[in-house]
Design a protein around this motif. Structure first.
Motif, short mmCIF file in Angstrom:
data_model
loop_
_atom_site.label_atom_id
_atom_site.label_comp_id
_atom_site.label_asym_id
_atom_site.label_seq_id
_atom_site.Cartn_x
_atom_site.Cartn_y
_atom_site.Cartn_z
N ILE A 127 -63.00 15.98 61.32
CA ILE A 127 -61.73 16.68 61.13
C ILE A 127 -60.54 15.72 61.11
CG2 ILE A 127 -62.56 18.84 62.17
CD1 ILE A 127 -60.72 18.04 64.61
N GLY A 128 -60.74 14.50 61.61
CA GLY A 128 -59.65 13.53 61.65
C GLY A 128 -59.35 12.89 60.32
N ALA A 129 -60.22 13.08 59.31
CA ALA A 129 -60.10 12.32 58.07
C ALA A 129 -59.15 12.93 57.04
CB ALA A 129 -61.48 12.13 57.44
N LEU A 130 -59.16 14.24 56.88
CA LEU A 130 -58.28 14.84 55.87
C LEU A 130 -56.80 14.69 56.22
CD1 LEU A 130 -58.04 16.33 53.21
CD2 LEU A 130 -58.36 18.51 54.43
N PRO A 131 -56.38 14.81 57.48
CA PRO A 131 -54.95 14.69 57.78
C PRO A 131 -54.28 13.42 57.29
CG PRO A 131 -56.06 15.72 59.62
CD PRO A 131 -57.14 15.29 58.65
#
Length: 306
Positions: A127-131
């Motif tokens: 979940i940390g990658a798209l932001p």
């Protein structure tokens, strides 16, 4: 002693007991709603800065081994996302826990920490990658390079595990949310090993598992709830990212665990091809390469500074 000071003392104690006293644990306030627990390794002769962004169900303690390796040559930062670890858990009318909201957390943290973006490499997973990629659409100079892996940049449920598909689908999302919260002990115990051959199994430090367990439920928003809210906005933000992919000018590298059973490497291959970037598939590794093979992950990050 205030609650914030107690949390800081507890975090510092945890790291000291694990032999990681060189890692500074503190809290940084980004806004009235958001205070982050963070880990920083300073280096007087730093060759640049690394920002590490974790996934579900992790906390910043997932990065300890990797951070100590990188800290020999770089300044290293990591933090708990809102809804995870000891960071804030504001009500959803104050913070939506969506990828685009997390993107603004990344921006605010980099600004608050005074990081030189021209010498920054971001390594982000799950979940940390798209932001940071969403942020890069608006701010191409956000980093020297963004390394992303084992995540879902596009709306492709067919590349995702059954549980993730059920969380993505509105008709099954609430039941999946309840299951996540009810089974948090099993998730923390087994998530990191699923899909790996016996020879590739690895130890997850007990105090890291304890940190995830004890911080799962804080205030009115649990870690499972934060994950659910992220997914409730996920399709919207994925579709926005794909529609604006041509605006992505930041240097990006894709890294994927070959044995990832949660998000198929085909997702990474499509993203790399569509965005014109390289992908490195790591043999025998699963969804959490930074835990399974920290040194190998360190090699990928170090290469980004060359």
């Amino acid at each position: 002693m205030s609650t914030l000071k107690k949390l800081a003392a507890a975090a510092a104690s945890t790291l000291a007991l694990s032999g990681a006293a060189a890692q500074e644990i503190s809290y940084v306030k980004l806004s009235p709603e958001i205070t982050l627990r963070r880990m920083v390794l300073k280096n007087a002769a730093s060759n640049g800065t690394v920002l590490l962004l974790h996934g579900f169900p992790e906390t910043m303690l997932t990065w300890r081994t990797l951070a100590l390796d990188l800290g020999r040559d770089y300044e290293v930062h990591a933090f708990d996302w809102p809804g995870y670890g000891q960071s804030s858990r504001p009500a959803v009318d104050k913070f939506a826990y969506a990828p685009r909201d997390y993107a603004q957390v990344v921006k605010a943290y980099i600004d608050q920490a005074g990081i030189d973006k021209s010498k920054l490499v971001i390594y982000a997973t799950d979940i940390g990658a798209l932001p940071p990629l969403l942020l890069a659409l608006e701010q191409p100079d956000i980093a020297k390079k963004v390394i992303v892996g084992d995540f879902a940049p596009f709306d492709r449920p067919q590349y995702m595990s059954e549980r993730l598909r059920s969380l993505k689908a509105p008709q099954t999302a609430e039941a999946t949310r309840n299951a996540l919260n009810q089974n948090r002990r099993e998730i923390i115990e087994n998530t990191f090993h699923r899909g790996l051959e016996a020879s590739e199994q690895f130890n997850v430090p007990a105090d890291f598992k304890e940190d995830m367990q004890t911080s799962w439920t804080r205030g009115s928003i649990s870690t499972g709830d934060a994950f659910y809210h992220y997914y409730s906005h996920f399709t919207r933000d994925q579709q926005y990212f794909e529609a604006n992919l041509a605006l992505l000018k930041t240097s990006v590298q894709v890294v994927w665990g070959e044995q990832d059973i949660y998000i198929d490497k085909k997702m990474g291959e499509e993203f790399a091809t569509r965005s014109g970037n390289q992908i490195t598939v790591l043999p025998k590794l699963g969804h959490y390469p930074h835990l399974q093979a920290a040194h190998q992950t360190s090699v990928e990050i170090r290469a980004a500074f060359e």
